[in-house]
Design an enzyme around this catalytic site. Structure first.
Site, mmCIF file in Angstrom:
data_model
loop_
_atom_site.group_PDB
_atom_site.id
_atom_site.type_symbol
_atom_site.label_atom_id
_atom_site.label_comp_id
_atom_site.label_asym_id
_atom_site.label_seq_id
_atom_site.Cartn_x
_atom_site.Cartn_y
_atom_site.Cartn_z
ATOM 1 N N ARG A 104 0.849 -1.177 0.000
ATOM 2 C CA ARG A 104 0.000 0.000 0.000
ATOM 3 C C ARG A 104 0.892 1.236 0.000
ATOM 4 O O ARG A 104 1.911 1.287 0.695
ATOM 5 C CB ARG A 104 -0.939 0.013 1.210
ATOM 6 C CG ARG A 104 -2.143 -0.914 1.072
ATOM 7 C CD ARG A 104 -3.094 -0.432 -0.009
ATOM 8 N NE ARG A 104 -4.305 -1.239 -0.120
ATOM 9 C CZ ARG A 104 -4.470 -2.242 -0.961
ATOM 10 N NH1 ARG A 104 -3.451 -2.611 -1.750
ATOM 11 N NH2 ARG A 104 -5.629 -2.888 -1.042
ATOM 12 N N GLU A 125 -4.069 7.686 -5.353
ATOM 13 C CA GLU A 125 -4.295 6.952 -6.600
ATOM 14 C C GLU A 125 -5.617 7.390 -7.229
ATOM 15 O O GLU A 125 -6.612 7.491 -6.524
ATOM 16 C CB GLU A 125 -4.304 5.440 -6.336
ATOM 17 C CG GLU A 125 -2.973 4.919 -5.825
ATOM 18 C CD GLU A 125 -2.964 3.413 -5.564
ATOM 19 O OE1 GLU A 125 -3.971 2.746 -5.900
ATOM 20 O OE2 GLU A 125 -1.951 2.908 -5.041
ATOM 21 N N HIS A 144 -1.086 0.460 -10.213
ATOM 22 C CA HIS A 144 -1.677 -0.529 -9.301
ATOM 23 C C HIS A 144 -2.163 -1.750 -10.092
ATOM 24 O O HIS A 144 -3.334 -2.142 -10.023
ATOM 25 C CB HIS A 144 -2.828 0.086 -8.500
ATOM 26 C CG HIS A 144 -3.058 -0.603 -7.185
ATOM 27 N ND1 HIS A 144 -3.517 0.048 -6.067
ATOM 28 C CD2 HIS A 144 -2.888 -1.901 -6.804
ATOM 29 C CE1 HIS A 144 -3.633 -0.804 -5.062
ATOM 30 N NE2 HIS A 144 -3.254 -2.001 -5.492
#
Length: 326
Positions: A237, A266, A285
């Protein structure tokens, strides 16, 4: 009469049909203000919730008084207020097993592309800079036989250690509260303190979830303890790493490079200094983003919700204590 559920992410047609065999399905694209009236109406009757993303907190749960289970199409669940769910007796299901190998592949890809400067050099070739035999300004660094340090020796950490040990003959270091006997036996992994790991590794690989304990676990003090030749890889993360401290460390040469799949914000803002650094490989991601794995994750989430609402849960429950209360 079938229980009513809210589905807030598109899933393959066969999986949608599987849900419809058990439930009345109310489908939405995300949890946004665009579909607010219809969504709020569906939530009033919903006993189940399935999707990914969105903030599921106390205020959200107050709009879903009949909710008994939530199933996220992800392994991470930091967007859920687990305490609020548990207080209401709502089971939270996730998909921890089906994405392990794919995320480990992504991390190894970041190791290789960061070390060998694959993205940067590919762009230089496309820009027409390859005009003669390459010099050392095009060189990268070796991966094989270098030391890898893993923060988070869980399923993904184990899969990464397997690739590093057997594929690249890399010594493996890790930190944890307890020894990981399987990692030590299979890969010769060595457990050590965080400070020792930071000082010794050539690749620092982070697979940790976001918690109060892991927030900014890697900051300026930790980065300063690393080798100047070290490369940081984060597919856990974003907030586990202090992003501003990382940017400074990459700019001033405290560490050599970084391969990043996760970020503090993000999508990553286009003005982020990370995107201007040639020693950064930044991807959006994509840890589990293959057609096969995303299908398997959705299938697992569907099965999880069915199990939770039919009282047949055997795995994948974040807060299993609520099952005992039912």
């Amino acid at each position: 009469m079938k229980p009513s559920i809210v589905l807030y992410k598109s899933i393959p047609a066969d999986l949608h049909q599987r849900l419809e065999q058990h439930f009345t399905v109310n489908s939405f694209e995300g949890l946004s203000s665009d579909n607010q009236p219809e969504l709020l109406s569906a939530l009033q009757q919903a006993e189940g919730l399935i999707g990914s993303g969105g903030k599921i907190d106390q205020a959200f749960l107050e709009r879903a008084p009949k909710l008994r289970a939530a199933s996220t199409i992800s392994v991470g669940y930091d967007n859920f207020d687990v305490d609020a769910l548990s207080q209401r007796g709502i089971a939270l299901m996730h998909t921890p097993t089906v994405l392990t190998e794919t995320v480990a592949d992504t991390m190894m890809a970041l190791v290789l592309s960061s070390a060998r400067r694959v993205v940067e050099l590919a762009e230089r070739v496309k820009a027409g800079e390859w005009q003669d035999s390459i010099g050392d300004d095009w060189f990268g660094v070796d991966v094989h036989h270098k030391t890898i340090g893993i923060l988070g020796m869980g399923r993904i950490g184990m899969a990464l250690a397997q690739r590093a040990h057997f594929g690249f003959s890399m010594p493996v270091l890790y930190t944890s509260r307890r020894p990981h006997e399987a990692a030590e036996k299979r890969f010769g992994a060595r457990r050590c303190s965080l400070d020792t790991l930071l000082a010794e590794v050539d690749f620092l690989c982070i697979t940790l979830p976001m918690t109060e304990q892991t927030y900014h676990m890697i900051g300026p003090e930790q980065l300063a303890k690393m080798k100047s030749s070290a490369i940081l890889i984060n597919a856990g993360r974003g907030p586990v790493v202090d992003e501003q401290a990382l940017i400074a460390a990459l700019q001033d040469g405290t560490i050599h490079a970084a391969g990043l799949d996760v970020f503090a914000q993000e999508p990553l803002p286009v003005e982020s200094p990370l995107l201007k650094l040639p020693n950064v490989v930044a991807v959006p991601h994509i840890g589990s983003a293959t057609h096969e794995t995303r299908y398997n994750m959705a299938a697992c989430a569907v099965d999880n919700l069915i199990a939770a609402l039919t009282g047949t849960v055997t795995e994948n429950c974040v807060n299993p204590q609520v099952l005992q209360q039912a």
